[in-house]
Structure formats: C-alpha cells, structure tokens
Design a protein around this motif. Structure first.
Motif, PDB file in Angstrom:
ATOM      1  N   ASP A 173       0.828  -1.212   0.000  1.00 53.54           N
ATOM      2  CA  ASP A 173       0.000   0.000   0.000  1.00 53.54           C
ATOM      3  C   ASP A 173       0.861   1.259   0.000  1.00 53.54           C
ATOM      4  O   ASP A 173       0.512   2.254  -0.634  1.00 53.54           O
ATOM      5  CB  ASP A 173      -0.919   0.000   1.222  1.00 53.54           C
ATOM      6  CG  ASP A 173      -1.926  -1.132   1.191  1.00 53.54           C
ATOM      7  OD1 ASP A 173      -2.547  -1.338   0.127  1.00 53.54           O
ATOM      8  OD2 ASP A 173      -2.079  -1.833   2.208  1.00 53.54           O
ATOM      9  N   LYS A 222       5.256   4.706  -9.766  1.00 54.89           N
ATOM     10  CA  LYS A 222       3.824   4.690 -10.089  1.00 54.89           C
ATOM     11  C   LYS A 222       3.575   3.871 -11.360  1.00 54.89           C
ATOM     12  O   LYS A 222       2.563   3.167 -11.473  1.00 54.89           O
ATOM     13  CB  LYS A 222       3.302   6.120 -10.267  1.00 54.89           C
ATOM     14  CG  LYS A 222       3.174   6.926  -8.973  1.00 54.89           C
ATOM     15  CD  LYS A 222       2.104   6.327  -8.066  1.00 54.89           C
ATOM     16  CE  LYS A 222       1.789   7.194  -6.866  1.00 54.89           C
ATOM     17  NZ  LYS A 222       0.933   8.325  -7.141  1.00 54.89           N
ATOM     18  N   CYS A 258       2.931   1.059  -8.022  1.00 63.05           N
ATOM     19  CA  CYS A 258       2.861   1.575  -6.648  1.00 63.05           C
ATOM     20  C   CYS A 258       1.653   2.500  -6.472  1.00 63.05           C
ATOM     21  O   CYS A 258       1.333   3.277  -7.372  1.00 63.05           O
ATOM     22  CB  CYS A 258       4.130   2.335  -6.294  1.00 63.05           C
ATOM     23  SG  CYS A 258       5.581   1.302  -6.078  1.00 63.05           S
ATOM     24  N   LYS A 259       1.038   2.427  -5.313  1.00 64.16           N
ATOM     25  CA  LYS A 259      -0.106   3.286  -5.008  1.00 64.16           C
ATOM     26  C   LYS A 259       0.359   4.597  -4.372  1.00 64.16           C
ATOM     27  O   LYS A 259       0.062   5.677  -4.855  1.00 64.16           O
ATOM     28  CB  LYS A 259      -1.065   2.544  -4.077  1.00 64.16           C
ATOM     29  CG  LYS A 259      -1.545   1.208  -4.637  1.00 64.16           C
ATOM     30  CD  LYS A 259      -2.332   0.441  -3.585  1.00 64.16           C
ATOM     31  CE  LYS A 259      -2.655  -0.971  -4.056  1.00 64.16           C
ATOM     32  NZ  LYS A 259      -1.429  -1.814  -4.198  1.00 64.16           N
ATOM     33  N   THR A 260       1.073   4.460  -3.255  1.00 64.20           N
ATOM     34  CA  THR A 260       1.608   5.615  -2.547  1.00 64.20           C
ATOM     35  C   THR A 260       3.112   5.450  -2.430  1.00 64.20           C
ATOM     36  O   THR A 260       3.597   4.390  -2.042  1.00 64.20           O
ATOM     37  CB  THR A 260       0.977   5.735  -1.146  1.00 64.20           C
ATOM     38  OG1 THR A 260      -0.425   5.989  -1.289  1.00 64.20           O
ATOM     39  CG2 THR A 260       1.612   6.859  -0.349  1.00 64.20           C
ATOM     40  N   ASP A 315       0.599  10.283  -3.095  1.00 60.37           N
ATOM     41  CA  ASP A 315      -0.412   9.270  -2.821  1.00 60.37           C
ATOM     42  C   ASP A 315      -1.240   9.032  -4.082  1.00 60.37           C
ATOM     43  O   ASP A 315      -0.887   9.498  -5.163  1.00 60.37           O
ATOM     44  CB  ASP A 315      -1.282   9.654  -1.619  1.00 60.37           C
ATOM     45  CG  ASP A 315      -2.005  10.980  -1.810  1.00 60.37           C
ATOM     46  OD1 ASP A 315      -2.163  11.413  -2.967  1.00 60.37           O
ATOM     47  OD2 ASP A 315      -2.426  11.579  -0.803  1.00 60.37           O
ATOM     48  N   SER A 316      -2.334   8.318  -3.925  1.00 61.74           N
ATOM     49  CA  SER A 316      -3.125   7.941  -5.096  1.00 61.74           C
ATOM     50  C   SER A 316      -3.935   9.100  -5.662  1.00 61.74           C
ATOM     51  O   SER A 316      -4.538   8.981  -6.726  1.00 61.74           O
ATOM     52  CB  SER A 316      -4.075   6.790  -4.726  1.00 61.74           C
ATOM     53  OG  SER A 316      -4.929   7.189  -3.661  1.00 61.74           O
TER      54      SER A 316
END
Length: 315
Positions: A186, A217, A221-223, A237-238
């Motif tokens: 996450d 990203k 990757c999300k964050t 972050d997202s």
C-alpha cells in the motif's frame, strides 16, 4: 486466534547485532584507520522499526529469526523489555544471529555491511504461524533484509486475508525485487539511494525524486515516499502529484537508523491516528526521525512519546 490481543503495528523483518565503530572519516580501501570509540547495539531494519513504533506507544509484534546464540538470546530479552510481542521471533540452531558492521564518522555519516545470518531463514511458514497477530494488525511493515520471496508471499497472503495497511520499506534495494512487490504494498518507501538504484537514475533533489516517483507509479505503486535526508521528503499518494516537504535543519550526530525511525513513526501514526491527514503523518514522522539523528546509536537514539512535543500527538 480469538485469544490474541489486537495489534497496532506488526513487523515482518530483520534483527541485527550492531557493531558500531566511530571514526573521523570513512576509511579508504586498504587503509587501517584508528577509531575513537566502539558500541555494541541492537539493530536490523525490522526490529528498529518495531522498536521505534513501540516507543511512541503502539502495540507492536515482531515476526523474525534470531540465532540461538548469546547475541540472539540477549536481543530477545531486549525486545521483551521494549514491550514488543515476541512469541513469533524464532531462535535458529542453523545460523548465527544477523550482524551489522557500522562505521560512523564525526559528521554523522555512516556506511554499513550486513551479514544476514538467521534472517535469511525467515520463511512463509513463520508468517502463517503468526496469523494470530498479523490478521489483527492495523499496519504490517516489511523491509528487504529477509528473503524477498517471503516478503512477496506474505504481501499476497495479507492482501487476500487481512485488512491491514502494508508498508514496504524497500531497503536495502534489491535488483531481484519482483513487480508484485510494488503492486501489493500500500505504501512504498525508500531513501534517495534506494530510489536511484531501483528507478535507474541518480536521485538527489526534488526533480530527480519526481522522476523516480513516476517510475514507481508506472510499475504499480499506489503511494510512494522518498526520503532525501536533509533535503526533505517527496511523496505522492493515489490522489495527486508529488509533494516536497522540507525537514528541520540540524547538525547530525549519528544518522544510523534514522530511516527506520521514520518508518516506525509512520506506522504508529497510520495505526493510532488514522484520521490525521497523510501529509501531517509524514511531517510528524520526519520530525521524530530527525530527533533520532541528534543522538548516538540506533534503537537507543529513538525518542519515546514522553520525550517529544505534545503537539506531535494532537489530533
């Protein structure tokens, strides 16, 4: 599983015996340099992050492997004294406890050589045996001082069965890090050196960090969080573009373990103050990590909640 207490932060990771030499500077290859002092301490990224979170008041559990030797037995007692749940820290007869040889210079810089030892034995069976705490944890933290295969398998396991937030501190950087590790975590957190090694270009400032964020990203990757030492932190972050956050300017004493102090503090804030804006969680974690740089040692440099300004814990 019903009899196990809820856990704020669980860490699946490493324990290392820190052998710290303080010297005027880093020796050149082939040089013998006379140091100024020596300390034997407790380290390893996994245990460091767990202790950092526990010192702030989080209920913590550690899943790890120590050697059944004098170092491992002493370390286990230290972890118990820190209030950490150690029922899933195994003692191995096959390998010695992990060792970290650390050189710290007069200006606070360091270089580290690790010998993983028993840490290399941490396996998925150990993770599954710990599901009584892992599946009740709010945050589960990983690093890369234990087998990468175990990390990826555990991330998959928690994604399918748990409801926790996972943090992957991809340190030390591994060229063998599979794509799944980026996708399953996450929060993906690295320093500037690790970011550069994984993204394929040197990271030194906001612009180069933004480029690394874009790479992370692009692979799922999300964050993403990239720590830049005295140059601050870049995160994304997202919901938005990369943001650069400055940090306090200080004269460092010993930067060993500062990144782990940051990750442990972040795990604390996510688990105990989840409604705090993510930016504030990062800034407060950075303040705590900076505080650790003002003291010598690794875990011994991490501040307790009582030693920090009360406003760091306001909602």
């Amino acid at each position: 599983m019903s009899g196990s207490p809820n856990v704020d932060v669980a860490v699946i990771g490493s324990c290392m015996i820190d052998m710290i030499c303080y010297t005027p500077r880093i020796p050149t290859p082939g040089e013998t340099l006379c140091g100024t002092s020596f300390e034997l301490g407790n380290g390893g990224k996994g245990a460091n992050q767990c202790v950092a979170a526990a010192k702030l008041g989080a209920r913590c559990a550690l899943v790890a492997a120590l050697g059944n030797d004098v170092f491992g037995l002493k370390y286990l007692e230290h972890l118990k004294g820190a209030g950490i749940d150690v029922k899933h820290v195994k003692l191995s007869e096959e390998r010695h406890s992990g060792i970290a040889q650390i050189t710290v210079t007069e200006n606070g810089e360091n270089c580290i050589v690790i010998v993983p030892g028993s840490n290399s034995l941490l396996c998925m069976e150990d993770v599954k045996r710990a599901d009584d705490v892992l599946l009740k944890s709010k945050v589960v933290v990983f690093q890369l001082e234990t087998p990468v295969t175990t990390t990826v398998q555990a991330l998959k396991y928690l994604k399918s069965k748990g409801k926790c937030t996972t943090i992957l501190n991809a340190a030390p950087a591994s060229s063998e890090l599979p794509l799944e590790a980026y996708i399953l975590s996450d929060i993906f957190c690295v320093n500037e050196i690790e970011a550069g090694q994984l993204a394929g270009h040197i990271v030194t400032d906001f612009d180069s960090a933004k480029k690394a964020v874009a790479f992370f990203k692009s692979v799922g990757c999300k964050t993403v969080i990239i720590t830049l030492g005295e140059k601050g932190i870049v995160y994304s972050d997202s919901t938005g573009n990369p943001v650069h956050l400055p940090v306090r300017k200080i004269t460092p004493v010993d930067s060993t373990g500062a990144g782990d102090a940051f990750v442990g503090a972040l795990a604390y804030y996510i688990s105990r103050q989840p409604d705090l804006p993510f930016k504030d969680q990062i800034q407060r974690s950075a303040h705590i990590a900076t505080e650790s740089v003002l003291n010598r040692g690794t875990q011994s440099s991490y501040p307790t909640k009582e030693q920090l300004p009360k406003e760091l814990f306001d909602s």
